[in-house]
Design a protein around this motif. Structure first.
Motif, mmCIF file in Angstrom:
data_model
loop_
_atom_site.group_PDB
_atom_site.id
_atom_site.type_symbol
_atom_site.label_atom_id
_atom_site.label_comp_id
_atom_site.label_asym_id
_atom_site.label_seq_id
_atom_site.Cartn_x
_atom_site.Cartn_y
_atom_site.Cartn_z
ATOM 1 N N VAL A 59 0.828 -1.205 0.000
ATOM 2 C CA VAL A 59 0.000 0.000 0.000
ATOM 3 C C VAL A 59 0.865 1.258 0.000
ATOM 4 O O VAL A 59 0.592 2.213 -0.732
ATOM 5 C CB VAL A 59 -0.949 0.000 1.216
ATOM 6 N N ALA A 60 1.916 1.263 0.800
ATOM 7 C CA ALA A 60 2.788 2.439 0.885
ATOM 8 C C ALA A 60 3.486 2.702 -0.447
ATOM 9 O O ALA A 60 3.545 3.852 -0.916
ATOM 10 C CB ALA A 60 3.825 2.236 1.992
ATOM 11 N N ILE A 61 4.015 1.656 -1.062
ATOM 12 C CA ILE A 61 4.701 1.831 -2.346
ATOM 13 C C ILE A 61 3.736 2.315 -3.416
ATOM 14 O O ILE A 61 4.040 3.239 -4.184
ATOM 15 C CB ILE A 61 5.378 0.513 -2.780
ATOM 16 N N ALA A 62 2.536 1.699 -3.477
ATOM 17 C CA ALA A 62 1.552 2.083 -4.486
ATOM 18 C C ALA A 62 1.048 3.508 -4.261
ATOM 19 O O ALA A 62 0.884 4.272 -5.224
ATOM 20 C CB ALA A 62 0.381 1.105 -4.470
ATOM 21 N N THR A 63 0.814 3.873 -3.004
ATOM 22 C CA THR A 63 0.341 5.226 -2.695
ATOM 23 C C THR A 63 1.394 6.268 -3.052
ATOM 24 O O THR A 63 1.077 7.316 -3.632
ATOM 25 C CB THR A 63 -0.030 5.340 -1.205
ATOM 26 N N PHE A 64 2.657 5.969 -2.721
ATOM 27 C CA PHE A 64 3.731 6.889 -3.062
ATOM 28 C C PHE A 64 3.848 7.040 -4.577
ATOM 29 O O PHE A 64 3.966 8.158 -5.101
ATOM 30 C CB PHE A 64 5.057 6.391 -2.489
ATOM 31 N N GLY A 65 3.814 5.919 -5.289
ATOM 32 C CA GLY A 65 3.921 5.969 -6.742
ATOM 33 C C GLY A 65 2.772 6.724 -7.381
ATOM 34 O O GLY A 65 2.984 7.569 -8.265
ATOM 35 N N ALA A 66 1.545 6.429 -6.950
ATOM 36 C CA ALA A 66 0.375 7.103 -7.506
ATOM 37 C C ALA A 66 0.406 8.597 -7.204
ATOM 38 O O ALA A 66 0.088 9.424 -8.067
ATOM 39 C CB ALA A 66 -0.905 6.479 -6.944
ATOM 40 N N SER A 67 0.810 8.953 -5.990
ATOM 41 C CA SER A 67 0.865 10.366 -5.594
ATOM 42 C C SER A 67 1.908 11.114 -6.408
ATOM 43 O O SER A 67 1.666 12.248 -6.859
ATOM 44 C CB SER A 67 1.183 10.486 -4.103
ATOM 45 N N LEU A 68 3.059 10.492 -6.621
ATOM 46 C CA LEU A 68 4.127 11.136 -7.379
ATOM 47 C C LEU A 68 3.704 11.366 -8.824
ATOM 48 O O LEU A 68 3.860 12.476 -9.362
ATOM 49 C CB LEU A 68 5.384 10.274 -7.317
ATOM 50 N N VAL A 69 3.164 10.326 -9.461
ATOM 51 C CA VAL A 69 2.745 10.443 -10.864
ATOM 52 C C VAL A 69 1.631 11.476 -11.006
ATOM 53 O O VAL A 69 1.668 12.336 -11.901
ATOM 54 C CB VAL A 69 2.283 9.071 -11.409
ATOM 55 N N ALA A 70 0.622 11.403 -10.126
ATOM 56 C CA ALA A 70 -0.508 12.325 -10.209
ATOM 57 C C ALA A 70 -0.079 13.763 -9.962
ATOM 58 O O ALA A 70 -0.552 14.689 -10.636
ATOM 59 C CB ALA A 70 -1.584 11.918 -9.196
ATOM 60 N N LEU A 71 0.838 13.967 -9.024
ATOM 61 C CA LEU A 71 1.302 15.325 -8.728
ATOM 62 C C LEU A 71 2.109 15.891 -9.892
ATOM 63 O O LEU A 71 1.969 17.079 -10.229
ATOM 64 C CB LEU A 71 2.148 15.309 -7.452
ATOM 65 N N VAL A 72 2.926 15.055 -10.514
ATOM 66 C CA VAL A 72 3.685 15.506 -11.689
ATOM 67 C C VAL A 72 2.732 15.921 -12.806
ATOM 68 O O VAL A 72 2.917 16.963 -13.455
ATOM 69 C CB VAL A 72 4.647 14.401 -12.172
#
Length: 249
Positions: A59-72
């Motif tokens: 969950v932590a890895i997926a949340t971090f990845g999704a947040s990074l991509v979406a923020l970019v």
């Protein structure tokens, strides 16, 4: 008084969760009420503590990845040179909401195999939309007087982004990440259908053997984690809002 009761509940919930994961056998008498007399009460095909940590890791890895991509994506489409990419970015982040996670898992397994990878892909796609929309809203509704003042003192576009826009947008962005984290936490349980090590393994074992005690164990751990993670992000949002308010003074 209004804050004391919720805080005491969260503390009790945290203590109960840690106590159960550390020594689940101590709760056997309580869980035995929900099970057949001869059936096992505590999940015995793996350590609950280990499954919980692995669940949180995915969950932590997926949340971090999704947040990074979406923020970019959100930053890109709010810059003058990237506004034309807004429809494309919206289409990409909506993919996860268009296809159910189970369908994404079914499509991902032939490409990347069983285990954590298809689960990560499903969670990442499913978690893009909340962060993207919150970040987009925050970055496009910043106080005009603050932005004009930043331009007036000679800040470059990137300086305004890092020193003004992102700090002021932090509370709203954190709210999006909070939603993504909670959604991912519950959705990750289906990862066990493709051999990922998550708490869904406990729930599925309970469904297969008609063991309500197993189902309760997996479900209640996920529910407790969801409440605690939600509260943690709520605290971070309030802290960011206070910092934003202080910055605006």
């Amino acid at each position: 008084m209004r804050r004391v009761v919720p805080n005491l509940f969260r503390l009790f919930l945290l203590i109960a969760l840690v106590a159960f994961l550390a020594n689940p056998q101590s709760f056997a008498s309580f869980l035995s009420r929900f099970n057949h007399p001869d059936a096992p009460v505590i999940y015995n095909q793996g350590e609950l503590w280990s499954l919980t940590l692995q669940h949180l890791r995915i969950v932590a890895i997926a949340t971090f990845g999704a947040s990074l991509v979406a923020l970019v994506f959100a930053i890109l489409v709010t810059r003058p040179f990237g506004r034309e990419f807004l429809p494309l970015s919206r289409s990409i982040v909506n993919i996860g909401q268009t296809f159910p996670p189970v369908a994404v898992l079914a499509l991902a397994v032939p490409a990347v195999g069983f285990g954590e990878k298809p689960t990560f892909i499903a969670l990442l796609l499913y978690g893009l939309l909340p962060v993207f929309e919150n970040a987009l809203t925050a970055l496009t509704t910043l106080p005009k007087n603050v932005m004009e003042a930043a331009r007036g003192v000679g800040m470059t576009g990137w300086q305004r982004l890092w020193k003004i826009e992102l700090p002021l947008s932090a509370p709203v962005i954190l709210a999006g990440i909070q939603l993504t984290a909670v959604i991912s936490l519950s959705t990750a349980t289906i990862g066990s259908t493709v051999a990922a090590k998550t708490l869904g393994e406990v729930i599925i074992a309970g469904l297969q053997s008609n063991n309500l005690a197993f189902i309760l164990q997996g479900g209640l751990i996920v529910a407790a984690l969801a409440i605690l993670i939600y509260d943690a992000f709520s605290w971070a949002e309030r802290a960011a809002a206070r910092a934003t308010h202080s910055r605006g003074r």
